[in-house]
Design a protein around this motif. Structure first.
Motif, PDB file in Angstrom:
ATOM      1  N   ARG A 220       0.851  -1.193   0.000  1.00  0.00           N
ATOM      2  CA  ARG A 220       0.000   0.000   0.000  1.00  0.00           C
ATOM      3  C   ARG A 220       0.881   1.235   0.000  1.00  0.00           C
ATOM      4  O   ARG A 220       2.114   1.138   0.125  1.00  0.00           O
ATOM      5  CB  ARG A 220      -0.929  -0.010   1.215  1.00  0.00           C
ATOM      6  N   GLY A 221       0.267   2.412  -0.127  1.00  0.00           N
ATOM      7  CA  GLY A 221       1.021   3.650  -0.225  1.00  0.00           C
ATOM      8  C   GLY A 221       1.622   4.110   1.091  1.00  0.00           C
ATOM      9  O   GLY A 221       1.199   3.709   2.174  1.00  0.00           O
ATOM     10  N   MET A 222       2.601   4.999   0.974  1.00  0.00           N
ATOM     11  CA  MET A 222       3.281   5.535   2.154  1.00  0.00           C
ATOM     12  C   MET A 222       2.340   6.321   3.055  1.00  0.00           C
ATOM     13  O   MET A 222       2.651   6.545   4.228  1.00  0.00           O
ATOM     14  CB  MET A 222       4.438   6.437   1.723  1.00  0.00           C
ATOM     15  N   ASP A 223       1.185   6.744   2.542  1.00  0.00           N
ATOM     16  CA  ASP A 223       0.238   7.468   3.386  1.00  0.00           C
ATOM     17  C   ASP A 223      -0.319   6.588   4.498  1.00  0.00           C
ATOM     18  O   ASP A 223      -0.868   7.094   5.483  1.00  0.00           O
ATOM     19  CB  ASP A 223      -0.894   8.056   2.554  1.00  0.00           C
ATOM     20  N   LEU A 224      -0.178   5.269   4.372  1.00  0.00           N
ATOM     21  CA  LEU A 224      -0.659   4.344   5.405  1.00  0.00           C
ATOM     22  C   LEU A 224       0.477   3.738   6.227  1.00  0.00           C
ATOM     23  O   LEU A 224       0.247   2.848   7.047  1.00  0.00           O
ATOM     24  CB  LEU A 224      -1.481   3.228   4.755  1.00  0.00           C
ATOM     25  N   TYR A 225       1.689   4.233   6.029  1.00  0.00           N
ATOM     26  CA  TYR A 225       2.849   3.692   6.749  1.00  0.00           C
ATOM     27  C   TYR A 225       2.647   3.795   8.258  1.00  0.00           C
ATOM     28  O   TYR A 225       2.815   2.818   8.994  1.00  0.00           O
ATOM     29  CB  TYR A 225       4.098   4.461   6.320  1.00  0.00           C
ATOM     30  N   ALA A 226       2.266   4.973   8.744  1.00  0.00           N
ATOM     31  CA  ALA A 226       2.118   5.169  10.190  1.00  0.00           C
ATOM     32  C   ALA A 226       0.953   4.378  10.754  1.00  0.00           C
ATOM     33  O   ALA A 226       0.960   4.012  11.937  1.00  0.00           O
ATOM     34  CB  ALA A 226       1.940   6.657  10.505  1.00  0.00           C
ATOM     35  N   ALA A 227      -0.065   4.088   9.925  1.00  0.00           N
ATOM     36  CA  ALA A 227      -1.223   3.333  10.409  1.00  0.00           C
ATOM     37  C   ALA A 227      -0.820   1.944  10.894  1.00  0.00           C
ATOM     38  O   ALA A 227      -1.511   1.346  11.731  1.00  0.00           O
ATOM     39  CB  ALA A 227      -2.266   3.219   9.308  1.00  0.00           C
ATOM     40  N   THR A 228       0.296   1.441  10.377  1.00  0.00           N
ATOM     41  CA  THR A 228       0.770   0.115  10.789  1.00  0.00           C
ATOM     42  C   THR A 228       1.028   0.071  12.288  1.00  0.00           C
ATOM     43  O   THR A 228       0.844  -0.981  12.923  1.00  0.00           O
ATOM     44  CB  THR A 228       2.049  -0.255  10.016  1.00  0.00           C
ATOM     45  N   ASP A 229       1.441   1.187  12.877  1.00  0.00           N
ATOM     46  CA  ASP A 229       1.697   1.227  14.324  1.00  0.00           C
ATOM     47  C   ASP A 229       0.467   0.796  15.114  1.00  0.00           C
ATOM     48  O   ASP A 229       0.536  -0.088  15.979  1.00  0.00           O
ATOM     49  CB  ASP A 229       2.079   2.649  14.758  1.00  0.00           C
ATOM     50  N   HIS A 247       5.405  -0.396   1.715  1.00  0.00           N
ATOM     51  CA  HIS A 247       4.748   0.894   1.497  1.00  0.00           C
ATOM     52  C   HIS A 247       5.468   1.602   0.344  1.00  0.00           C
ATOM     53  O   HIS A 247       6.633   1.978   0.470  1.00  0.00           O
ATOM     54  CB  HIS A 247       4.778   1.730   2.768  1.00  0.00           C
ATOM     55  N   HIS A 248       4.754   1.753  -0.764  1.00  0.00           N
ATOM     56  CA  HIS A 248       5.371   2.317  -1.963  1.00  0.00           C
ATOM     57  C   HIS A 248       5.198   3.831  -2.013  1.00  0.00           C
ATOM     58  O   HIS A 248       4.459   4.430  -1.224  1.00  0.00           O
ATOM     59  CB  HIS A 248       4.787   1.661  -3.218  1.00  0.00           C
ATOM     60  N   LYS A 249       5.884   4.443  -2.967  1.00  0.00           N
ATOM     61  CA  LYS A 249       5.813   5.901  -3.154  1.00  0.00           C
ATOM     62  C   LYS A 249       4.380   6.338  -3.446  1.00  0.00           C
ATOM     63  O   LYS A 249       3.535   5.531  -3.877  1.00  0.00           O
ATOM     64  CB  LYS A 249       6.706   6.313  -4.319  1.00  0.00           C
ATOM     65  N   LEU A 250       4.105   7.600  -3.223  1.00  0.00           N
ATOM     66  CA  LEU A 250       2.803   8.167  -3.545  1.00  0.00           C
ATOM     67  C   LEU A 250       2.865   8.885  -4.897  1.00  0.00           C
ATOM     68  O   LEU A 250       3.907   9.424  -5.278  1.00  0.00           O
ATOM     69  CB  LEU A 250       2.362   9.161  -2.473  1.00  0.00           C
TER      70      LEU A 250
END
Length: 288
Positions: A220-229, A247-250
């Motif tokens: 998924r996109g980097m915009d959801l990277y922090a949601a993994t926490d 998490h890929h580039k946007l």
């Protein structure tokens, strides 16, 4: 060893755009490269905004891009009882509390407060320590309420379950190299688990469904990277397996903002109607 399982999980509240195309193609092609399975999930917990025509549009866009997926497709709105059951387990662990606060009350109490990773105000804890009498009084009045997780209490319980202080997740790059990332769920504050207007939240539904579908690799996109926490906290508390993440580039617009359905950014369907080909889409995305 079982085959890796990847997924693409869009919300049918608008037409797919180039950012969605990158997510879908990234997951599909990684699955192909490693001999894995590729699934599609329709994340329609927001039944007020979901539309059947958007669901069909998702399938049409994916087919046009040359993406195949396994049937049947999981649709979240068919599994609301499962999310309620998961919330009940969290409640039994003592980490949930009802919140009757309105949006205006939260904004007023959080004036100049800290922001979460998405730029929203962190919930100021208005109902975290309220008495049982206060809760029962609001229930008796028929006031709607959400369920929030006491994040600090949840983190403490996670540490006890894991036997260590740090919570982490595993991130992989496009070549398969792994790295361990330390999670920081406290920055999200007391996230919603069940919303007033729907029997689930994104955080809860996504971890339940990733486990249900046996997802091993989340792309998924980097915009959801922090949601993994925050998702890792729920996975540990609910005894769910931990996928690994990419998490890929946007894809950004001319002003440097990520593409958004809510802003009406150019859809794949529109590009197709203007004569774009899947090969052209790949070039726009910087894919070979």
């Amino acid at each position: 060893m079982s085959r890796p399982v990847f997924r693409f999980a869009p919300s049918p509240n608008g037409a797919l755009h180039l950012g969605h195309a990158l997510s879908a193609l990234t997951g599909f092609e990684l699955a192909q490269r490693c001999g894995g399975r590729f699934l599609v999930r329709i994340e329609d917990i927001d039944t007020n905004r979901a539309r059947p025509e958007y669901v069909q549009g998702i399938f049409d866009d994916l087919t046009w891009l040359g993406i195949d997926w396994e049937e049947p497709v999981l649709t979240q709105s068919e599994h609301f009882p499962d999310y309620l059951a998961a919330a009940e387990k969290l409640r039994s662990l003592g980490v949930l509390y009802p919140c009757f606060a309105t949006r205006n009350e939260i904004v007023a109490a959080a004036d100049r407060g800290r922001l979460d990773p998405e730029g929203a105000l962190v919930y100021p804890g208005l109902w975290r320590e309220r008495s049982a009498e206060d809760v029962e009084r609001e229930r008796a009045r028929g006031q709607p309420f959400a369920l929030r997780i006491d994040m600090q209490r949840a983190i403490n319980l996670v540490r006890c379950k894991l036997g260590r202080a740090a919570l982490s997740f595993t991130e992989f790059d496009s070549k398969g190299a792994l790295r361990i990332v330390e999670a920081d769920p406290a920055r999200w504050g007391d996230i919603l688990v069940l919303r007033k207007e729907m029997p689930a939240s994104y955080f809860l539904a996504v971890v339940i469904d990733d486990a249900r579908q046996g997802i091993t690799h989340v792309t998924r996109g980097m915009d959801l990277y922090a949601a993994t926490d925050a998702q890792r906290v729920l996975q540990v508390l609910l005894d769910l397996p931990q996928p690994i993440y990419h998490h890929h580039k946007l894809i950004l617009d001319a002003a440097g903002h990520k593409l958004s359905k809510s802003r009406g950014d150019t859809s794949l369907a529109h590009l197709r109607s203007e004569g774009a080909s899947p090969a052209h889409i790949r070039r726009l995305l910087g894919l070979p």
